[in-house]
Write a protein that holds these residues in place. Structure first.
Motif, mmCIF file in Angstrom:
data_model
loop_
_atom_site.group_PDB
_atom_site.id
_atom_site.type_symbol
_atom_site.label_atom_id
_atom_site.label_comp_id
_atom_site.label_asym_id
_atom_site.label_seq_id
_atom_site.Cartn_x
_atom_site.Cartn_y
_atom_site.Cartn_z
ATOM 1 N N SER A 1 59.495 7.638 -38.680
ATOM 2 C CA SER A 1 59.482 6.873 -39.923
ATOM 3 C C SER A 1 60.869 6.894 -40.532
ATOM 4 C CB SER A 1 58.476 7.467 -40.918
ATOM 5 O OG SER A 1 58.642 6.887 -42.207
ATOM 6 N N GLU A 2 61.276 5.754 -41.024
ATOM 7 C CA GLU A 2 62.599 5.660 -41.653
ATOM 8 C C GLU A 2 62.643 6.416 -42.978
ATOM 9 O OE1 GLU A 2 61.212 1.285 -43.394
ATOM 10 O OE2 GLU A 2 62.839 1.449 -41.930
ATOM 11 N N ASN A 3 61.482 6.752 -43.523
ATOM 12 C CA ASN A 3 61.436 7.370 -44.847
ATOM 13 C C ASN A 3 60.953 8.819 -44.846
ATOM 14 O OD1 ASN A 3 62.269 4.919 -45.957
ATOM 15 N ND2 ASN A 3 60.171 4.193 -46.224
ATOM 16 N N MET A 4 60.926 9.455 -43.673
ATOM 17 C CA MET A 4 60.482 10.849 -43.589
ATOM 18 C C MET A 4 61.135 11.527 -42.385
ATOM 19 S SD MET A 4 56.582 12.362 -43.257
ATOM 20 C CE MET A 4 56.392 11.620 -41.617
ATOM 21 N N PRO A 5 61.797 12.675 -42.595
ATOM 22 C CA PRO A 5 62.496 13.353 -41.489
ATOM 23 C C PRO A 5 61.571 14.173 -40.592
ATOM 24 C CG PRO A 5 62.815 14.594 -43.498
ATOM 25 C CD PRO A 5 62.035 13.363 -43.877
ATOM 26 N N LEU A 6 60.488 13.555 -40.145
ATOM 27 C CA LEU A 6 59.545 14.174 -39.216
ATOM 28 C C LEU A 6 59.161 13.140 -38.171
ATOM 29 C CD1 LEU A 6 56.856 16.045 -41.383
ATOM 30 C CD2 LEU A 6 58.605 17.110 -39.954
ATOM 31 N N ASP A 7 58.896 13.590 -36.959
ATOM 32 C CA ASP A 7 58.280 12.712 -35.973
ATOM 33 C C ASP A 7 56.784 12.987 -35.953
ATOM 34 O OD1 ASP A 7 60.553 11.414 -35.261
ATOM 35 O OD2 ASP A 7 60.808 12.402 -33.323
ATOM 36 N N VAL A 8 55.999 11.934 -35.818
ATOM 37 C CA VAL A 8 54.541 12.024 -35.785
ATOM 38 C C VAL A 8 54.094 11.850 -34.340
ATOM 39 C CG1 VAL A 8 52.387 11.022 -36.599
ATOM 40 C CG2 VAL A 8 54.354 11.133 -38.138
ATOM 41 N N LEU A 9 53.285 12.766 -33.870
ATOM 42 C CA LEU A 9 52.850 12.775 -32.477
ATOM 43 C C LEU A 9 51.359 12.461 -32.392
ATOM 44 C CD1 LEU A 9 53.329 13.346 -29.485
ATOM 45 C CD2 LEU A 9 53.281 15.790 -30.003
ATOM 46 N N ASP A 10 51.055 11.389 -31.676
ATOM 47 C CA ASP A 10 49.661 10.997 -31.428
ATOM 48 C C ASP A 10 49.305 11.404 -30.008
ATOM 49 O OD1 ASP A 10 47.150 9.830 -31.660
ATOM 50 O OD2 ASP A 10 47.863 7.822 -31.123
ATOM 51 N N VAL A 11 48.168 12.068 -29.838
ATOM 52 C CA VAL A 11 47.776 12.563 -28.516
ATOM 53 C C VAL A 11 46.345 12.119 -28.209
ATOM 54 C CG1 VAL A 11 49.283 14.575 -28.764
ATOM 55 C CG2 VAL A 11 46.867 14.774 -29.371
ATOM 56 N N PRO A 12 45.941 12.122 -26.938
ATOM 57 C CA PRO A 12 44.553 11.769 -26.602
ATOM 58 C C PRO A 12 43.570 12.757 -27.221
ATOM 59 C CG PRO A 12 45.946 11.745 -24.651
ATOM 60 C CD PRO A 12 46.745 12.398 -25.736
ATOM 61 N N GLY A 13 42.371 12.306 -27.443
ATOM 62 C CA GLY A 13 41.345 13.189 -27.968
ATOM 63 C C GLY A 13 40.814 14.108 -26.885
ATOM 64 N N TYR A 14 40.376 15.283 -27.279
ATOM 65 C CA TYR A 14 39.736 16.168 -26.315
ATOM 66 C C TYR A 14 38.248 15.837 -26.250
ATOM 67 C CZ TYR A 14 39.073 18.699 -30.765
ATOM 68 O OH TYR A 14 38.793 19.031 -32.070
ATOM 69 N N GLY A 15 37.616 16.226 -25.154
ATOM 70 C CA GLY A 15 36.195 15.929 -24.984
ATOM 71 C C GLY A 15 36.021 14.657 -24.175
ATOM 72 N N TYR A 16 34.892 13.953 -24.416
ATOM 73 C CA TYR A 16 34.578 12.763 -23.635
ATOM 74 C C TYR A 16 35.601 11.686 -23.936
ATOM 75 C CZ TYR A 16 32.485 11.512 -28.117
ATOM 76 O OH TYR A 16 32.270 11.267 -29.450
ATOM 77 N N ALA A 17 36.167 11.065 -22.870
ATOM 78 C CA ALA A 17 37.194 10.049 -23.072
ATOM 79 C C ALA A 17 37.355 9.209 -21.803
ATOM 80 C CB ALA A 17 38.527 10.704 -23.440
ATOM 81 N N MET A 18 36.476 8.254 -21.593
ATOM 82 C CA MET A 18 36.565 7.311 -20.489
ATOM 83 C C MET A 18 36.875 8.001 -19.166
ATOM 84 S SD MET A 18 38.119 3.795 -22.005
ATOM 85 C CE MET A 18 39.800 4.342 -22.227
#
Length: 303
Positions: free
Chosen positions: A175-192
């Motif tokens: 984000s251009e307005n926050m000095p953090l990176d946000v990490l999105d990961v797959p869900g645990y458990g049932y997932a295709m």
């Protein structure tokens, strides 16, 4: 609010999965009994009322606006802090509030992505960290991608859908307005056809730049056996965990207070966890300002 009502609120695939696995048999009735017996603190009820959290019948104007708004164009505006006539304020009363508003007004840009097991030609190798990172994690279909899309005005930064297990890779957002990176990961458990539980644990333990894990819990179900199994695998290792109740717009305010109390009771026994519980509804923006403030406070702490 009973167990049957909760199951009906789940998607068809979720209900079918829960019904076909022995570990879930009787789970919803146990959760329902705990919720019904619970006597929430007045402070929790007051907070939910003040922040306008939980399911409520929309006014005619709100219903009209919702029809005009497509699912991919959720604004992420928090009704308690959007500056409207019925809101508490515009969210800019504190430094953190102004930072949260700035985060909301900006955009999330995907910086990098990578398969769960690392680069195709270098298994176990992942994109290098550029800044401190916060991770959003939870069981499949708990609302991770929808929440990420509601953080800013990007709206469609992360791929999401009704079918569980849409997220199949690690994705880093900046984000251009926050000095953090946000990490999105797959869900645990049932997932295709895949269960990323153990690979996620291995990744978290090896990724020292992840400073906070936001663990999402569905307000309709509380902690499921799937959540407990993955939390046991992680144990007392890894960064601090902050728990977020999602989809709170599907639970009435009085029941939400009870659910929140039960979840807070469960959190007491989870190591390396914050004792604060955040509550959000991505679709209608409830609780999003408080989440943004929490993220901004961590950005300040880690900088």
């Amino acid at each position: 609010f009973g167990a049957d009502a909760e199951v009906e609120l789940l998607s068809g695939e979720e209900s079918e999965y829960f019904a076909s696995h022995d570990e879930f048999k009787g789970y919803f009735s146990i959760f329902e009994k705990r919720v019904r017996r619970c006597r929430p603190k007045q402070s929790i009820q007051d907070y939910i009322r003040l922040k306008k959290l939980g399911h409520k019948k929309p006014t005619r104007a709100e219903a009209l606006q919702e029809r005009k708004q497509s699912m991919r164009a959720w604004s992420g505006r928090d009704p308690a802090h959007d500056g409207s006539a019925t809101a508490l304020d515009d969210g800019s009363g504190t430094v953190l509030g102004r930072m949260a508003n700035s985060l909301h007004s900006g955009k999330l840009r995907k910086r990098a992505s990578c398969p769960v097991f690392g680069f195709l030609k270098e298994r176990g190798k992942f994109p290098p960290a550029e800044r401190p990172e916060v991770m959003f994690i939870g069981r499949s279909n708990v609302g991770k991608s929808s929440l990420l899309n509601a953080l800013t005005r990007s709206c469609n930064a992360a791929k999401c859908g009704a079918q569980f297990g849409v997220t199949r890779e690690y994705a880093w957002y900046t984000s251009e307005n926050m000095p953090l990176d946000v990490l999105d990961v797959p869900g645990y458990g049932y997932a295709m056809g895949a269960d990323f539980g153990q690979p996620l644990v291995d990744f978290i333990l090896g990724r020292k730049s992840v400073r906070t894990m936001y663990v999402l819990v569905d307000a309709r179900t509380g902690f499921t056996p799937m959540d407990w199994r993955w939390l046991r695998e992680l144990g007392n290792r890894g960064p601090e965990k902050v728990f977020i109740l999602t989809k709170i717009d599907m639970v009435k305010p009085k029941e939400l207070a009870r659910v929140a109390s039960v979840v807070l009771e469960d959190i007491e026994g989870i190591p390396r966890s914050s004792k604060r519980l955040l509550m959000v509804a991505s679709k209608v923006g409830q609780g999003m300002h408080d989440l943004r403030q929490d993220m901004c406070s961590r950005a300040v702490k880690f900088s």
